[in-house]
Write an enzyme that holds these catalytic residues in place. Sequence first.
Site, mmCIF file in Angstrom:
data_model
loop_
_atom_site.group_PDB
_atom_site.id
_atom_site.type_symbol
_atom_site.label_atom_id
_atom_site.label_comp_id
_atom_site.label_asym_id
_atom_site.label_seq_id
_atom_site.Cartn_x
_atom_site.Cartn_y
_atom_site.Cartn_z
ATOM 1 N N SER A 326 0.800 -1.231 0.000
ATOM 2 C CA SER A 326 0.000 0.000 0.000
ATOM 3 C C SER A 326 0.831 1.279 0.000
ATOM 4 O O SER A 326 0.266 2.368 -0.123
ATOM 5 C CB SER A 326 -0.943 0.002 1.205
ATOM 6 O OG SER A 326 -1.887 -1.043 1.076
ATOM 7 N N ASP A 365 -10.543 -6.752 0.236
ATOM 8 C CA ASP A 365 -9.985 -5.636 0.993
ATOM 9 C C ASP A 365 -9.396 -6.196 2.289
ATOM 10 O O ASP A 365 -9.818 -7.259 2.759
ATOM 11 C CB ASP A 365 -11.093 -4.631 1.318
ATOM 12 C CG ASP A 365 -10.534 -3.313 1.849
ATOM 13 O OD1 ASP A 365 -10.379 -2.371 1.044
ATOM 14 O OD2 ASP A 365 -10.220 -3.224 3.060
ATOM 15 N N HIS A 371 -15.026 -0.549 3.900
ATOM 16 C CA HIS A 371 -14.889 0.803 4.444
ATOM 17 C C HIS A 371 -16.087 1.685 4.113
ATOM 18 O O HIS A 371 -16.114 2.854 4.511
ATOM 19 C CB HIS A 371 -13.621 1.469 3.878
ATOM 20 C CG HIS A 371 -12.352 0.754 4.235
ATOM 21 N ND1 HIS A 371 -11.626 1.038 5.363
ATOM 22 C CD2 HIS A 371 -11.692 -0.255 3.601
ATOM 23 C CE1 HIS A 371 -10.560 0.256 5.414
ATOM 24 N NE2 HIS A 371 -10.582 -0.545 4.358
ATOM 25 N N CYS A 384 -7.751 1.861 1.985
ATOM 26 C CA CYS A 384 -8.839 1.069 1.411
ATOM 27 C C CYS A 384 -8.402 0.429 0.090
ATOM 28 O O CYS A 384 -8.149 1.117 -0.894
ATOM 29 C CB CYS A 384 -10.060 1.959 1.188
ATOM 30 S SG CYS A 384 -11.417 1.118 0.355
#
Length: 617
Positions: A326, A365, A371, A384
């Site tokens: 991420s 996710d 989310h 997210c």
Amino acid sequence: MPGTYPFNDNAVGNRLFLQRIVAAFFVITLLSAALIVRLIYLQVVGHEHYASLAKENSVKIMPLVPTRGIIYDRNGKVLADNTPSYSLDLIPEQISDMDDTLQRLQKLLDIPPDKIDLFEKQRKRQKRFTSSSLLLNMSDDELAKFAVVRPYFPGVDIRTHLVRHYPYGDLAAHVIGYVGRINEAEMKDLPLAEYRGSTHIGKLGIESSYEQILHGKTGYAEIETNVQARSLNTLSENNPEPGANLHLTLDIDLQKTAFDALEGYNGAVVAIDIKTGGVLVFASRPGFDPNPFVVGISNDAYKALSQSDDQPLYNRALRGLYPPGSTIKPFIALAGLEYEAISAPQKLFCPGSYQIPGTTHKYRDWRKGGHGSVNMNQAITQSCDVYFYRLAGLLGIDRMHAFLQQFGFGEKTGIDLSGEKSGLVPSRQWKQEHKNRDWALGETLITGIGQGFLQVTPLQLARATATLANRGNTVMPFLVDKIVSPNGTQAPPRPARQTIPLHSANIDSVIEGMVNVVHSDRGTAKSIGWGIPYQIAGKTGTAQVFNIKQNAKYNENAIDFKLRDHALFIAFAPVDDPQIAVAVVAENGGHGGSIAAPMAAKVIKQYLHHLKAAHEN
């Protein structure tokens, strides 16, 4: 009968005798003429040539090895220097029984067989009257043992040499490198005149990359010798020029903080001065002690290093390839804004997974329940995955590939170290050439969250983070700040900086999300944001080591440690006037927020504290 033989005839005898005298006279005259001609040639015509040969037979040119340059950190602390060391030297000509002498020394000083073999190879390449080192860097115990029995070892003595020393050991081994004995293959590629008499050369890191500068220039002495080529007198000297000293941008105290923070994990920490590009931290763990390589590491010790599962000889900061996880999301978000594939306020719904229309495969996710509806700020803050799956689909792999390359992903940074890896930003063309298959949409989606074929080095992550903090002005990392030699001080040439054309409002939107990662209640790295008088912009990352089956559940405690996810974190601070950018990779750390982020925070806080103190003083 008398009178019948010509030899009794006086006239005939006199004539024969005269003929012999004349012949002898001509021979003598001819030889004398040849001798005179030869003397004239030697004394006049060939005088210069033969005088030179005579001088060469009586005068030898001996190399004078220069002192190697010292390496300092940014604050003047010595990272590599030259220290006096004692060696056990043998002169074969003065030893009547070499085998017996070596056996007695081996027993007395417990010398390993590989050092005996190395001595024998070195001895065979040298003349019998020159000394060869059997032991280098002798300990006090070895010196004491030999001192007692020295009279019983003619031709064996203790001498003093300058030996390279690395006072910080494994702390900076990957970046400083080490020197080792020159092997035959290296000698073929080296300038013979400059390295005549030298025994060591840089093998890794700064020692290797700046070898010519650190080595210096060899001097020469004219030595008068006898017919056995033994030295009698020094006629003249051309002093060597010592190697230049190098002052690095590295902060060894900050390096120690990063190295210690990684304790318990293999990985790397890289920190860059955003204003200059100077590398402040270049830590790779596990490390290794470079000092044994200088004097000759044993076969067993080298085997233990090279065959270790932890690969301590591998420079993870420079060559380690990892999925960024991420930590790539801020750059994907910025690409979405720049290409107008999405707007910062626009919300996308996250139910916990995403499916490509017409397929059954679910792209999950990290939060099972999802989310909900999130905009870009919230998507970065909470990391997210579904938001970035969908954004990657809107962008497409072609635009993602082009944009990430602008930030230096998929190419070498150009740092002044050899052996850097370029990483990989995949493309349609790359997959066709290397996999012989067409690009798939699913591969675009996972690229958007830093998985799949995408691979980066910790150095690339730090550089890209610094460039983002610099609002698109590229940062070119380097380690050597200045070169100090007897001829003066100079800075190595720096490549020209480039500017990525970005919209200021788009940068602000992405950075705002990164600030909330650290300073908001829902941020994935909120634990490091408490109690500091400035803001840190950061992004956590978790990179899978292996693929999880569609319906399987990832259970960190149920799998082998080496199969756990990597923990990553990128950050820069202070947000209002960026000074330092940091990238952390903790292999098998699991969670970027709880493992990697605190490591980066220690580096940032220490650096900014010292920076503030320096400004106040």
